[in-house]
Design an enzyme around this catalytic site. Structure first.
Site, PDB file in Angstrom:
ATOM      1  N   HIS A   9     -14.115   2.109   7.128  1.00 44.50           N
ATOM      2  CA  HIS A   9     -13.261   0.981   6.738  1.00 44.50           C
ATOM      3  C   HIS A   9     -13.678   0.449   5.369  1.00 44.50           C
ATOM      4  O   HIS A   9     -13.909  -0.747   5.192  1.00 44.50           O
ATOM      5  CB  HIS A   9     -13.313  -0.134   7.789  1.00 44.50           C
ATOM      6  N   ASP A  13      -9.792   5.909   7.707  1.00 46.07           N
ATOM      7  CA  ASP A  13     -10.686   4.853   7.243  1.00 46.07           C
ATOM      8  C   ASP A  13     -10.826   3.776   8.307  1.00 46.07           C
ATOM      9  O   ASP A  13     -11.649   2.883   8.168  1.00 46.07           O
ATOM     10  CB  ASP A  13     -10.146   4.241   5.952  1.00 46.07           C
ATOM     11  N   GLU A  68     -13.686   0.330  16.719  1.00 44.17           N
ATOM     12  CA  GLU A  68     -14.271   0.161  15.390  1.00 44.17           C
ATOM     13  C   GLU A  68     -15.318  -0.948  15.439  1.00 44.17           C
ATOM     14  O   GLU A  68     -15.010  -2.037  15.967  1.00 44.17           O
ATOM     15  CB  GLU A  68     -13.177  -0.188  14.376  1.00 44.17           C
ATOM     16  N   ARG A 124      -4.710   0.428  10.568  1.00 43.15           N
ATOM     17  CA  ARG A 124      -5.508  -0.086  11.680  1.00 43.15           C
ATOM     18  C   ARG A 124      -5.748   1.043  12.666  1.00 43.15           C
ATOM     19  O   ARG A 124      -4.857   1.847  12.945  1.00 43.15           O
ATOM     20  CB  ARG A 124      -4.796  -1.244  12.393  1.00 43.15           C
ATOM     21  N   ILE A 128       0.838  -1.204   0.000  1.00 46.07           N
ATOM     22  CA  ILE A 128       0.000   0.000   0.000  1.00 46.07           C
ATOM     23  C   ILE A 128       0.869   1.249   0.000  1.00 46.07           C
ATOM     24  O   ILE A 128       0.622   2.205  -0.739  1.00 46.07           O
ATOM     25  CB  ILE A 128      -0.956  -0.003   1.204  1.00 46.07           C
ATOM     26  N   ALA A 160     -11.864   1.497   2.396  1.00 45.06           N
ATOM     27  CA  ALA A 160     -10.843   1.807   1.399  1.00 45.06           C
ATOM     28  C   ALA A 160     -10.881   0.790   0.273  1.00 45.06           C
ATOM     29  O   ALA A 160     -10.514   1.082  -0.860  1.00 45.06           O
ATOM     30  CB  ALA A 160      -9.458   1.827   2.046  1.00 45.06           C
TER      31      ALA A 160
END
Length: 331
Positions: free
Chosen positions: A290, A266, A271, A242, A162, A292
């Site tokens: 979350h 994101d 979460e 994360r 990434i 992406a």
């Protein structure tokens, strides 16, 4: 079934793992395989079968059910390879630690680099252009706000797929990139690379900080009050890795105090981010749930990762796996 070959399995960094090459055999796809997963295995020459004592490989598709995988491993002691569905494997850390001496775990790290890096770029531009405030506005604002990404200093935390794809997308903006990672080995596209120990030293010069690091015991709350205090008041934070890498309370405080100008996240901790959480109403924050990458984006990418690793699983050399998880490093 006998062990094949004598070549060591290597991590993505080239370090050997203390696991023997997996032994080939039937592969179980759990818990709910789709046609493209089955095709990925069969196209690579593998055999898909129900989980039983003959199973040698598992393709695990549910990132939120580590207990299910634990039960599968308990019921199939002959398993020597497990493919996990996400790049982040923190939810499976206890299983990797417990079984890492006999089971090779591979993840999807790098497989979803393009859609996630694209989202990271979107959040970068959104925070720089003050889009959180613009999207919530109900009247025409006349005061000038927003800055350009061109020529800025960008700090990238992590050096995986990434991060590399994000840097590729940044290239047209002529930015200066510093990478923070475990080693100082040069990273293509970065002007310099430093270790995590030097994070506090490079934070003050960053206009954008993009977090793409793995979540481990050593990186939990990597960004807290001390780090935000060292950042420019005009700096933006982007997190697509994360939520636990960032102290959420400290992020809220930093945005409200003007220690940083914006944050695009994101992922959050906790979460899902609960309704009414202060971050929802914090100026400068933009939150995506979350997403992406979506199931539609990642399904064919995961299938390709499965196909590649089934080919490696069946190879006589026992090498060629992609996204190998290092049980010591935890990713």
């Amino acid at each position: 079934m006998t062990s094949r070959g004598h070549r060591a399995v290597l991590t993505d960094s080239g370090a050997p793992l203390p696991v023997p090459p997996p032994t080939s055999g039937p592969i179980a796809i759990l818990p709910s395989p789709a046609d493209l997963h089955v095709s990925a295995v069969s196209d690579a020459g593998g055999t898909v079968a129900a989980l039983d004592g003959d199973t040698r490989g598992i393709v695990w598709l549910d990132p939120r059910d580590p207990s299910g995988l634990e039960s599968a491993l308990d019921s199939a002691p002959g398993v020597t390879w497990v493919q996990l569905p996400f790049a982040g494997v923190d939810a499976f850390a206890h299983l990797i630690s417990a079984h890492g001496d006999r089971v090779l775990f591979t993840s999807a790290k790098g497989a979803y680099a393009e859609p996630v890096a694209e989202h990271a770029l979107a959040l970068t531009l959104a925070t720089l252009r003050v889009l959180p405030a613009r999207a919530r506005a109900t009247s025409w604002a006349t005061e000038p706000e927003g800055v350009s990404l061109y020529g800025r200093n960008v700090l990238v935390i992590g050096a995986g797929g990434i991060a590399l794809e994000y840097m590729r997308l940044l290239a047209p903006f002529d930015v200066d990139v510093t990478v923070v990672r475990r080693s100082t080995s040069p990273v293509p596209g970065a002007s310099r690379t430093v270790t995590t120990d030097d994070l506090d030293d490079v934070l003050p010069s960053a206009d954008v900080v993009m977090i793409a690091a793995a979540m481990t015991s050593g990186t939990a709350k990597l960004f807290g009050a001390a780090q935000f205090a060292r950042m420019k008041p005009t700096a933006r934070l982007v997190n697509i890795a994360r939520g636990g890498l960032v102290d959420t309370d400290a992020l809220v405080d930093a945005l409200r105090a003007g220690e940083i100008a914006g944050a695009g996240v994101d992922v959050t901790d906790p979460e899902p981010l609960p309704d009414g959480h202060p971050l929802w109403e914090t100026p400068g924050a933009i939150i995506t749930p979350h997403q992406a990458d979506t199931p539609e984006m990642v399904a064919p990418l995961l299938a390709e990762r499965v196909r590649a690793n089934v080919e490696a699983f069946l190879a006589e050399s026992g090498s060629g796996f992609v996204g190998v998880v290092d049980p010591v490093a935890g990713y």
